[in-house]
Design an enzyme around this catalytic site. Structure first.
Site, short mmCIF file in Angstrom:
data_model
loop_
_atom_site.label_atom_id
_atom_site.label_comp_id
_atom_site.label_asym_id
_atom_site.label_seq_id
_atom_site.Cartn_x
_atom_site.Cartn_y
_atom_site.Cartn_z
N TYR A 21 -6.12 4.48 0.26
CA TYR A 21 -4.74 4.07 0.02
C TYR A 21 -4.72 2.57 -0.19
O TYR A 21 -5.27 1.81 0.62
CB TYR A 21 -3.84 4.44 1.21
CG TYR A 21 -2.39 4.04 0.99
CD1 TYR A 21 -1.61 4.68 0.02
CD2 TYR A 21 -1.80 3.03 1.75
CE1 TYR A 21 -0.29 4.31 -0.18
CE2 TYR A 21 -0.48 2.65 1.55
CZ TYR A 21 0.27 3.31 0.58
OH TYR A 21 1.58 2.94 0.38
N ASP A 50 -10.51 -3.88 -0.06
CA ASP A 50 -9.16 -3.79 0.48
C ASP A 50 -9.25 -3.76 2.00
O ASP A 50 -9.53 -2.74 2.61
CB ASP A 50 -8.45 -2.54 -0.05
CG ASP A 50 -7.00 -2.46 0.42
OD1 ASP A 50 -6.60 -3.32 1.25
OD2 ASP A 50 -6.28 -1.55 -0.02
N LYS A 109 -1.03 -6.56 7.04
CA LYS A 109 -0.92 -6.10 8.43
C LYS A 109 -1.22 -7.21 9.46
O LYS A 109 -0.36 -8.03 9.71
CB LYS A 109 -1.77 -4.84 8.61
CG LYS A 109 -1.20 -3.71 7.69
CD LYS A 109 -1.78 -2.34 7.92
CE LYS A 109 -0.99 -1.30 7.13
NZ LYS A 109 -1.68 -0.72 5.98
C1 PLP Z 1 -1.16 -0.50 4.50
C2 PLP Z 1 -2.15 -0.63 3.40
C3 PLP Z 1 -1.81 -1.14 2.14
C4 PLP Z 1 -0.38 -1.41 1.75
O1 PLP Z 1 0.20 -2.41 2.53
P1 PLP Z 1 1.81 -2.47 2.64
O2 PLP Z 1 2.06 -3.73 3.41
O3 PLP Z 1 2.24 -1.23 3.33
O4 PLP Z 1 2.34 -2.54 1.25
C5 PLP Z 1 -2.82 -1.35 1.22
N1 PLP Z 1 -4.10 -1.08 1.51
C6 PLP Z 1 -4.47 -0.58 2.70
C7 PLP Z 1 -5.91 -0.33 2.98
C8 PLP Z 1 -3.51 -0.32 3.69
O5 PLP Z 1 -3.86 0.23 4.84
#
Ligand code: PLP
Length: 434
Positions: free
Chosen positions: A147, A242, A270
């Protein structure tokens, strides 16, 4: 299926449903995957959340990993209050931006330059644009169950809420938009090698979660990330690590180098916002210099580098000392060991608890998943029963079997004991063969 939230939560949800789509602002907050109505929270402190009915929970979601210090950590709250009093947004530079950037760069030496945005979604979306601009190529490789936020091009075989809702691709994303998204199985280097042989020279970037934490928890197989990095380098494609979940959670900085992965771009979110909306992408100087105002890749944000978010992030990173990470590791290890022990003692079949640092993968099924196909094949009904049993015992787990469980540094011995007792009772209640 049990109710979920208490009477006040249920009332709040009925009102919310009249105004908000599905009563929530992000699908994974709904209880669709576990049944019942969501719990509405009123406040949090340390490892605990209190709902609007006055019930206390040990929180094992932690705002999906952002709350690494637990809720309302005094130093972060103080920084937020002081900064807010001086203005909420200038739409012009403040020193808080480079102060947070300095902290991130000193922990991630491969990042020469970075740019702040307001979410993880924006960070990855922008990094992909940069990779395409830099290479002049169109294709982006992602892995099934990875994701990377909800930008159109990356919503193909994505994990997290997309998977929970069982939509492989979102409606509203035209085929032309995902035509350049190539999805490969995670942890399958041979499949990646075959695909790179076919289309390598057309690939702009490979985007990968170093530890997949949006399809439950799937650690990389030995050699997988190193191999992916080699394939990308040989093809002249960039690697985007990511680290929106893993960054500053598994260690101070990025975790991909520990797995032998060389990344050209890294994304964060985060934890680096300490609970405020934030994202960041950065990388090699020559790549980042393609971004406006220096280069031709456009990317902007009215609230990007927001002073309150920057201050919360800096205060959070300042609290992330080596001793804090050691404590978090010990707590997570002890909790996972006691949890597994209770499952064995209760004779619960097909229960598995994976762990990478403070990330836990709670699974009912034949084993901890290694791929997205494994992850979606878990026993969702048993997870839902376990989720509701723990909720009744005052422990808040992710309301979906496809999400990762997060331990915070505020989780002390009392909270760990509360979770272990709750787990033991929940397993007993589920009974043998449950
Ligand atoms: C949470 C997440 C995102 C998206 O971040 P948001 O602040 O929710 O837009 C992208 N990549 C990873 C790996 C994530 O866990």
């Amino acid at each position: 299926m049990p109710a979920g939230g208490g009477p006040r939560s249920r009332r709040a949800f009925r009102r919310a449903e009249r105004h908000l789509v599905g009563g929530v602002d992000s699908p994974v907050r709904s209880f669709r995957a576990v049944g019942g109505t969501p719990v509405f929270f009123a406040r949090g402190r340390g490892p605990y959340l209190w709902d609007v009915d006055g019930r206390r929970y040990v929180d094992l979601v932690g705002s999906w990993g952002a709350a690494i210090l637990g809720h309302a950590p005094p130093a972060v709250v103080l920084a937020v209050r002081a900064t807010a009093g001086r203005g909420l947004s200038f739409g012009a530079p403040s020193v808080l931006e480079h102060e947070l950037a300095e902290r991130i760069r000193s922990a991630v030496p491969t990042v020469d330059r970075l740019r702040f945005v307001s979410s993880g979604t924006e960070a990855v979306m922008s990094a992909v644009r940069v990779a395409r601009g830099f290479t002049g190529r169109a294709r982006v490789v992602k892995f099934a169950g990875g994701y990377h936020g909800h930008s159109d091009g990356l919503l193909a075989r994505a994990g997290s809420g997309v998977a929970t809702a069982a939509i492989a691709d979102s409606a509203g994303v035209p085929p032309s938009v995902v035509a350049d998204t190539v999805v490969l199985p995670y942890n399958d280097l041979a499949a990646a090698r075959r695909r790179f042989e076919e289309i390598g020279p057309t690939i702009a970037a490979v985007v990968v979660e170093p530890v997949a934490a949006n399809m439950n928890l799937v650690p990389p197989a030995p050699g997988f990330l190193r191999g992916i990095g080699r394939l990308a380098a040989d093809a002249g494609a960039l690697v985007i690590a990511d680290e929106v979940i893993t960054g500053f959670r598994l260690r101070r900085g990025a975790v991909h180098p520990e797995y032998g992965l060389r990344a050209d771009l890294v994304t964060f979110g985060k934890v680096i916002g300490g609970g405020m909306p934030v994202g960041a992408y950065g990388g090699r100087g020559e790549v980042m210099e393609t971004v406006a105002p220096l280069g031709p890749v456009y990317q902007a944000g009215t609230l990007a580098g927001n002073p309150v978010s920057m201050a919360a992030g800096a205060a959070t990173l300042d609290a992330l000392t080596p001793s804090l990470y050691r404590r978090l590791e010990r707590t997570s290890r002890d909790l996972a060991a006691a949890w597994t022990e209770r499952a064995v003692a209760a004779g619960v079949p097909d229960f598995h608890l994976a762990r990478v640092g403070s990330l836990l993968g709670v699974v009912f099924g034949p084993g901890s998943p290694r791929t997205y196909d494994d992850a979606v094949a878990v026993d969702r009904l048993r997870y839902a029963r376990f989720f509701h049993a723990l909720l009744r015992e005052g422990v808040y787990l992710p309301p979906s079997p496809l999400e990762t469980t997060f331990v915070s540094a505020a989780t002390g011995p009392a909270a760990v004991d509360a979770v272990v007792r709750a787990v033991a009772r929940a397993f007993r209640g589920m009974g043998r063969g449950a």
